[in-house]
Design a protein around this motif. Structure first.
Motif, short mmCIF file in Angstrom:
data_model
loop_
_atom_site.label_atom_id
_atom_site.label_comp_id
_atom_site.label_asym_id
_atom_site.label_seq_id
_atom_site.Cartn_x
_atom_site.Cartn_y
_atom_site.Cartn_z
N LYS A 150 -9.09 3.23 -7.26
CA LYS A 150 -8.37 2.87 -5.94
C LYS A 150 -7.76 1.85 -5.49
CE LYS A 150 -8.34 3.60 -1.12
NZ LYS A 150 -8.40 4.59 -0.50
N GLN A 151 -8.83 0.81 -7.29
CA GLN A 151 -8.09 -0.66 -7.52
C GLN A 151 -7.05 -0.81 -8.20
OE1 GLN A 151 -12.71 -2.00 -6.69
NE2 GLN A 151 -11.30 -3.45 -6.14
N VAL A 152 -6.74 0.19 -9.27
CA VAL A 152 -5.73 0.23 -9.93
C VAL A 152 -5.10 1.63 -10.40
CG1 VAL A 152 -5.33 -0.30 -12.36
CG2 VAL A 152 -7.75 -1.28 -11.54
N ALA A 153 -5.86 2.58 -10.68
CA ALA A 153 -4.58 4.01 -11.11
C ALA A 153 -4.02 4.38 -9.84
CB ALA A 153 -6.37 4.57 -10.79
N GLU A 154 -4.33 4.35 -8.21
CA GLU A 154 -3.60 4.34 -7.34
C GLU A 154 -1.78 3.91 -6.99
OE1 GLU A 154 -5.82 4.36 -3.95
OE2 GLU A 154 -6.80 6.58 -4.64
N HIS A 155 -2.42 2.69 -7.63
CA HIS A 155 -0.76 1.77 -8.06
C HIS A 155 -0.37 2.03 -8.79
CE1 HIS A 155 -2.79 -0.92 -3.97
NE2 HIS A 155 -4.02 -0.59 -5.08
N ILE A 156 -0.64 2.25 -10.15
CA ILE A 156 0.59 2.09 -11.17
C ILE A 156 1.42 3.58 -10.85
CG2 ILE A 156 0.15 2.52 -13.77
CD1 ILE A 156 -0.96 0.42 -12.96
N PRO A 157 1.01 4.23 -10.09
CA PRO A 157 2.94 5.73 -10.04
C PRO A 157 3.84 4.80 -9.66
CG PRO A 157 0.59 6.46 -10.08
CD PRO A 157 0.32 4.98 -10.12
N PHE A 158 3.81 3.82 -8.58
CA PHE A 158 4.53 3.26 -7.91
C PHE A 158 5.23 2.23 -8.64
CE2 PHE A 158 5.89 0.35 -4.75
CZ PHE A 158 7.14 1.06 -3.93
N ILE A 159 4.39 1.43 -9.20
CA ILE A 159 4.35 0.13 -10.07
C ILE A 159 5.34 0.69 -10.88
CG2 ILE A 159 3.86 -1.44 -11.42
CD1 ILE A 159 1.28 -1.90 -9.62
N THR A 160 5.13 1.41 -12.06
CA THR A 160 5.69 1.71 -13.24
C THR A 160 7.28 2.70 -13.11
OG1 THR A 160 4.90 3.92 -13.23
CG2 THR A 160 4.15 2.32 -14.45
N ILE A 161 6.88 3.32 -11.73
CA ILE A 161 8.35 4.58 -11.87
C ILE A 161 9.44 3.72 -10.76
CG2 ILE A 161 9.70 5.86 -9.91
CD1 ILE A 161 6.77 7.74 -10.74
N THR A 162 9.08 2.76 -10.21
CA THR A 162 9.94 2.09 -8.99
C THR A 162 10.05 0.84 -10.77
OG1 THR A 162 8.19 0.75 -8.63
CG2 THR A 162 9.27 1.90 -6.92
N ARG A 163 9.96 0.42 -10.90
CA ARG A 163 10.59 -0.96 -12.36
C ARG A 163 11.36 -0.36 -13.36
NH1 ARG A 163 10.74 -5.81 -9.65
NH2 ARG A 163 8.48 -6.80 -9.55
N MET A 164 10.95 1.20 -13.52
CA MET A 164 11.18 1.88 -14.44
C MET A 164 12.61 2.08 -14.69
SD MET A 164 10.14 5.33 -17.03
CE MET A 164 10.74 6.25 -15.14
N ILE A 165 13.06 2.63 -12.84
CA ILE A 165 14.17 3.55 -12.54
C ILE A 165 15.14 2.53 -12.29
CG2 ILE A 165 15.57 4.92 -10.55
CD1 ILE A 165 13.16 6.24 -10.36
N GLY A 166 14.56 1.42 -11.63
CA GLY A 166 15.58 -0.16 -11.11
C GLY A 166 15.56 0.35 -9.48
N ILE A 167 14.32 0.44 -9.28
CA ILE A 167 15.19 0.21 -7.68
C ILE A 167 14.30 -0.97 -6.77
CG2 ILE A 167 14.04 0.96 -5.62
CD1 ILE A 167 12.95 3.97 -6.75
#
Length: 417
Positions: A150-167
């Motif tokens: 709840k406090q870490v894992a659920e946030h990781i996909p959104f962080i990494t995908i948006t930063r990686m793509i450059g949104i």
């Protein structure tokens, strides 16, 4: 002695020996997976109205030769494929471009975009997401315990995908539903109402992606995936904006739900087996191998890789009719002691040759190195901040996801002080 105990496995129906929706499977998939594999290389499973391909050699051959379709619209129960004149954003991406492109175009796209997944690019992506990971872990403070999911894992996909793509961050709230729900669009088990809801989310999010691309064309040099894609578009006339959009969707599809599962099972495995932690996290390369072993050991998979019969055909001695779903399920033998001695033991030095965790052949996941790197970064940072992590309690397993066994929560004891 009861009839149930005297019946042989081969006399019982396939639904009796294999039921991924059952509590028994959720707690220990191994017996049911082995029972299914023992039925033969190609088994029809009525609850899914699908064939299951069970043997790893046959699965690798199918991946390599691509004699089955990966186009969702080739499925016998798929909604009617719309005429091209009626395509919206979703159809242009899913039908017209590289997610389900013809084989020659798919190979062209892989060749064109391979520089975007080089070691240097992966290193740069790590640099971009590292401050966000540090910030997320710092926000935990110094608790006695916390729920990692709840406090870490659920946030990781959104962080990494948006930063990686450059949104840009100004679009994050609007694009978040796509990242969370996109994989549902080709889930054969959801209702048509839910599929249409997600389709509309996709149409809106693709409009946002097109807007981001238009903005980026005025300032292309930003050291992210999108900037690299625009450079490739300028140099390759057969590589279009819709190919860029579809590759972004592919990254979202591969990186969202899958990343969440990978996060929880990797942390659970390394907290549960602290003797394996140092070897697993020694280098990005050692973690790459360790991750394959973690997912073998966790046995969290349920369905597999979807393919569809493009015509009436014989597959591994079985008559498969046009449109039937064929599930490639390479996880069925992950606890086979003949292939993996002491299969119940987590051994991050175990050798995998070949490593087919991310597929094989022409459809091998081109973003595999990137996915493993963000996972390696997050877990390394976690143990740097909390080096004495232990399980606060054994997690309860959750069988609600159609594709994977989840953990309802992963409560970790920090043992600070």
């Amino acid at each position: 002695m009861t009839t149930e105990t005297t019946q042989s496995k081969t006399e019982r129906s396939i639904e009796e020996v294999f039921n991924p929706a059952s509590d028994a499977y959720c707690q220990n998939p191994m017996p049911q997976c082995r029972a299914l594999a023992e039925r033969g290389p190609m088994v029809f499973y009525p609850p899914w109205q699908a064939w299951v391909m069970t043997d790893i050699g046959d699965i690798m051959d199918c991946w390599r030769r691509e004699y089955l379709s990966s186009d969702f619209y080739d499925w016998e129960f798929a909604p009617q494929k719309p005429n091209e004149d009626d395509w919206g954003n979703f159809e242009k991406a899913l039908i017209g471009h590289s997610l389900v492109a013809d084989h020659s175009h798919h190979r062209l796209i892989r060749k064109v975009v391979s520089p975007a997944f080089s070691r240097n690019v992966v290193d740069e992506i790590q640099r971009r997401i590292e401050p966000d990971i540090d910030k997320l872990l710092a926000s935990l403070g110094e608790p006695a315990s916390f729920d990692y999911i709840k406090q870490v894992a659920e946030h990781i996909p959104f962080i990494t995908i948006t930063r990686m793509i450059g949104i840009p961050e100004k679009y994050w709230d609007e694009i978040k539903p796509l990242i969370e729900n996109f994989t549902e669009t080709w889930n054969p088990t959801i209702s048509e109402e839910r599929r249409e809801e997600v389709r509309q989310q996709c149409n809106h999010a693709i409009d946002l992606i097109k807007l981001v691309i238009a903005e980026r064309r005025t300032s292309p040099e930003q050291d992210d995936f999108l900037s690299t894609m625009l450079e490739l578009e300028a140099a390759n006339p057969d590589f279009t904006e819709w190919d860029i959009i579809t590759l972004i969707l592919a990254l979202i599809g591969a990186g969202a739900d899958t990343t969440l599962m990978a996060q929880q099972w990797s942390v659970y495995a390394l907290v549960k087996n602290p003797d394996q932690r140092d070897a697993a996290l020694a280098t990005p390369e050692s973690f790459s191998n360790a991750f394959t072993e973690i997912l073998r050991w966790s046995m969290n998979s349920k369905m597999g890789f979807a393919r569809y019969a493009p015509e009436d055909m014989e597959v591994l001695g079985q008559q498969v009719t046009k449109g039937q779903l064929v599930l490639l399920m390479p996880h069925l033998d992950k606890m086979d002691p003949e292939r993996f001695p002491n299969p119940e033991v987590l051994d991050v030095s175990r050798n995998f040759d070949p490593d087919i965790l991310f597929g094989y052949g022409p459809r091998y996941c081109i973003g595999a190195a990137m996915a493993k790197r963000q996972l390696y970064l997050t877990i390394t940072k976690l143990f740097e901040r909390f080096p004495n992590l232990t399980l606060a309690e054994e997690p309860v397993r959750d069988n609600s996801n159609h594709n994977s066994i989840c953990l309802k929560e992963l409560r970790l004891q920090t043992n600070i002080g």
